[in-house]
Design a protein around this motif. Structure first.
Motif, short mmCIF file in Angstrom:
data_model
loop_
_atom_site.label_atom_id
_atom_site.label_comp_id
_atom_site.label_asym_id
_atom_site.label_seq_id
_atom_site.Cartn_x
_atom_site.Cartn_y
_atom_site.Cartn_z
N UNK A 78 0.86 -1.19 0.00
CA UNK A 78 0.00 0.00 0.00
C UNK A 78 0.89 1.23 0.00
N UNK A 79 0.61 2.15 -0.92
CA UNK A 79 1.24 3.48 -0.87
C UNK A 79 0.24 4.43 -0.23
N UNK A 80 0.69 5.15 0.80
CA UNK A 80 -0.17 6.11 1.49
C UNK A 80 0.30 7.51 1.12
N UNK A 81 -0.45 8.15 0.21
CA UNK A 81 -0.10 9.50 -0.27
C UNK A 81 -1.12 10.53 0.16
N UNK A 82 -1.98 10.16 1.09
CA UNK A 82 -3.07 11.05 1.53
C UNK A 82 -2.50 12.13 2.44
N UNK A 83 -2.97 13.36 2.25
CA UNK A 83 -2.63 14.43 3.19
C UNK A 83 -3.77 15.43 3.23
N UNK A 84 -3.81 16.22 4.30
CA UNK A 84 -4.92 17.15 4.49
C UNK A 84 -4.56 18.60 4.27
N UNK A 85 -3.45 18.88 3.54
CA UNK A 85 -3.06 20.27 3.33
C UNK A 85 -4.16 21.09 2.67
N UNK A 86 -4.92 20.45 1.80
CA UNK A 86 -5.97 21.18 1.09
C UNK A 86 -7.30 21.19 1.80
N UNK A 87 -7.35 20.58 3.00
CA UNK A 87 -8.62 20.53 3.73
C UNK A 87 -8.81 21.80 4.54
N UNK A 88 -10.03 22.27 4.61
CA UNK A 88 -10.34 23.40 5.47
C UNK A 88 -10.54 22.92 6.90
N UNK A 140 -7.14 17.00 12.83
CA UNK A 140 -8.17 16.03 13.20
C UNK A 140 -8.57 15.18 12.00
N UNK A 141 -8.63 15.81 10.83
CA UNK A 141 -8.97 15.08 9.60
C UNK A 141 -7.90 14.03 9.29
N UNK A 142 -6.64 14.42 9.33
CA UNK A 142 -5.57 13.47 9.03
C UNK A 142 -5.54 12.34 10.06
N UNK A 143 -5.78 12.69 11.32
CA UNK A 143 -5.78 11.66 12.37
C UNK A 143 -6.88 10.63 12.12
N UNK A 144 -8.09 11.10 11.80
CA UNK A 144 -9.20 10.18 11.60
C UNK A 144 -8.97 9.28 10.39
N UNK A 145 -8.46 9.86 9.31
CA UNK A 145 -8.19 9.07 8.11
C UNK A 145 -7.14 8.00 8.41
N UNK A 146 -6.08 8.38 9.12
CA UNK A 146 -5.03 7.41 9.46
C UNK A 146 -5.58 6.30 10.35
N UNK A 147 -6.45 6.65 11.30
CA UNK A 147 -7.06 5.63 12.17
C UNK A 147 -7.90 4.66 11.35
N UNK A 148 -8.63 5.18 10.38
CA UNK A 148 -9.46 4.31 9.54
C UNK A 148 -8.61 3.34 8.73
N UNK A 149 -7.50 3.84 8.19
CA UNK A 149 -6.61 2.97 7.41
C UNK A 149 -5.94 1.95 8.33
N UNK A 150 -5.51 2.40 9.50
CA UNK A 150 -4.91 1.47 10.47
C UNK A 150 -5.86 0.32 10.80
N UNK A 206 3.41 19.74 9.86
CA UNK A 206 4.43 18.76 10.19
C UNK A 206 3.98 17.87 11.35
N UNK A 207 3.26 18.44 12.33
CA UNK A 207 2.74 17.62 13.42
C UNK A 207 1.74 16.59 12.90
N UNK A 208 0.91 17.01 11.94
CA UNK A 208 -0.07 16.09 11.36
C UNK A 208 0.61 14.95 10.63
N UNK A 209 1.69 15.24 9.93
CA UNK A 209 2.43 14.20 9.22
C UNK A 209 3.01 13.19 10.20
N UNK A 210 3.57 13.69 11.31
CA UNK A 210 4.17 12.79 12.29
C UNK A 210 3.11 11.97 13.00
N UNK A 211 1.97 12.58 13.31
CA UNK A 211 0.87 11.87 13.94
C UNK A 211 0.38 10.75 13.03
N UNK A 212 0.26 11.04 11.74
CA UNK A 212 -0.17 10.02 10.77
C UNK A 212 0.80 8.84 10.77
#
Length: 474
Positions: free
Chosen positions: A70-80, A85-95, A123-129
């Motif tokens: 699996x390649x994980x290229x998802x990020x929330x930079x473009x999310x309002x 929180x968005x990146x955390x939830x998406x990562x939890x769902x994939x996990x 950068x914090x969101x990336x590390x949390x993911x």
């Protein structure tokens, strides 16, 4: 040896290049994203496209069946809103999905990290993911990169727009921060080559180009390569909102991405790629060559499915036009059938004219006539439009029945635009989207777009609602 690979976030600019590279090597690729229309039109060998919203990942376990990587290229930079929180939830769902349906390895494209007390939200969101994905019980290879020199890279497009659009460059003081920019071609080579180097353990690599450069040095080298020479005078404005406002006005990069980008430019982000280059040797492309190659790639941007591969659009495209499009539109839900929506949308330019705000459309056409740019009038008599048809000054460039009607902007203005009517069947309802896309030509093109904002605030909403209303009479 060919693998069965799932790419999450396949519609992003890295994702589109990656699935093409994987396809060329004969892999079986499942390309998953919220919007896959453009990917479907690429029709790459061995690539199947899957519409997937990772906020609602019910379909993810089925996609993971028999997948090796699996390649994980998802990020929330473009999310309002709260994108952490968005990146955390998406990562939890994939996990959670990976715990249910494990794979051999996961490759996560992340960002270089600053010291914890200097980290931005991005950068914090990336590390949390990364931390969450490592809880899945699957070996995770985290590949960290900084500035990427390639068509569509937000950092590169900001630099390009500033040089192309401003007579004098006055960036904030973050321009003195240093980083290790890497060419997109080199980054893609690492991503693909990691398939041949699996590991049972978690690991972290950092990817870098051959030079350590400050953003000021990158600006200076870009100007040398592009031939656009501008005085560069950093100004002592540390305030984040000033920087974001500045970028929003003078670049075509979306504001949400610009904000996240600015947050990550305050400190040095230097990569140590010793271990990665030892595992995967390759010749690193110098910064100047990477810029030159990217500008050549961007010259072909308009020759794509977004523009129906229209030769007129390609002929009108100029290198100065912004890579990212400004956009304005409105989306609504309706109980009308796709066939009814398609029938009404095809009435464009007829009795209903433009469905809403017709005096404004007439005023805009009058301005063209006053400056000596006469516009055609009328439309074909038949009920349904075809590619190549003229609707007043517009030209039909995409006509996919009950899916999309797109028209090339034909009025006089500094840039290139299109107007799109898109219909999607959502099961219980249909979704109609009416949207204008605008690639500005320098600062005049940006100012033109800003002047049009008052009309855009309500005209596309009115158009969509009128179209939905007319379907009730069918």
């Amino acid at each position: 040896m060919p693998q069965r690979i799932l790419v999450l976030g396949a519609s992003g600019y890295i994702g589109q290049y990656l699935i093409n590279a994987l396809s060329l090597q004969g892999h079986r690729v499942l390309a998953a994203a919220r919007h896959v229309e453009r990917l479907e039109k690429l029709a790459l060998p061995g690539v199947s496209c899957h519409r997937l919203d990772l906020c609602w990942p019910q379909a993810l376990p089925a996609l993971l069946e028999n997948v090796e990587t699996v390649y994980y290229l998802v990020h929330g930079m473009g999310e309002g809103g709260d994108f952490i929180a968005h990146e955390r939830q998406v990562a939890l769902n994939v996990r959670d999905a990976l715990r249910e349906t494990p794979v051999s390895q996961l490759i996560f494209l992340s960002s270089l990290q600053a010291p914890k007390h200097q980290q931005s939200d991005h950068l914090r969101a990336r590390q949390l993911t990364a931390d969450i994905l490592r809880e899945a019980g699957v070996p995770v290879t985290e590949l960290r990169a900084g500035i990427i020199i390639g068509a569509g890279s937000a950092a590169f497009e900001v630099m390009r727009d500033m040089v192309y659009n401003l007579p004098v460059l006055t960036p904030p003081r973050w321009v003195r921060s240093r980083t290790t920019p890497i060419a997109l071609e080199n980054l893609l080579y690492y991503l693909v080559a990691l398939l041949d180097h699996p590991t049972p353990e978690h690991r972290v690599f950092e990817a870098a180009g051959p030079h350590v450069l400050s953003y000021q040095q990158q600006f200076e080298r870009f100007m040398t390569v592009s031939g656009r020479h501008r005085p560069l005078i950093p100004i002592p404005f540390p305030t984040r909102w000033i920087s974001v406002w500045f970028l929003t006005v003078i670049t075509s990069v979306p504001p949400t991405i610009a904000k996240a980008l600015i947050q990550g430019l305050k400190h040095d982000l230097l990569a140590d790629d010793t271990s990665l280059r030892s595992l995967i040797p390759q010749t690193l492309i110098p910064f100047d060559d990477a810029v030159r190659s990217t500008l050549q790639e961007e010259a072909k941007l308009v020759n794509s499915s977004d523009w129906g591969y229209d030769p007129q659009a390609f002929a009108r495209w100029r290198p100065d036009y912004g890579y990212f499009a400004k956009q304005a539109g409105y989306t609504l839900k309706t109980s009308a059938s796709l066939s009814a929506l398609w029938q009404v949308v095809n009435q464009l330019g007829g009795k209903e004219r433009y469905f809403f705000g017709n005096p404004l459309w007439q005023t805009r056409a009058l301005i063209d006539r006053l400056i000596g740019h006469p516009l055609a009038k009328g439309r074909p008599a038949r009920p349904f439009l075809q590619v190549g048809d003229a609707v007043d000054s517009w030209k039909v460039i995409i006509c996919e029945p009950e899916k999309e009607l797109a028209l090339l902007f034909g009025m006089k203005a500094p840039g290139l635009g299109r107007l799109c009517f898109t219909m999607v069947d959502k099961g219980d309802y249909r979704q109609l989207d009416v949207r204008a896309w605008w690639h500005p030509h320098g600062m005049p093109g940006l100012f033109y777009w800003l002047m049009m904002i008052p009309a855009h605030l309500f005209i596309f909403r009115g158009m969509a609602k009128r179209i939905a209303s007319l379907t009730e009479k069918i």
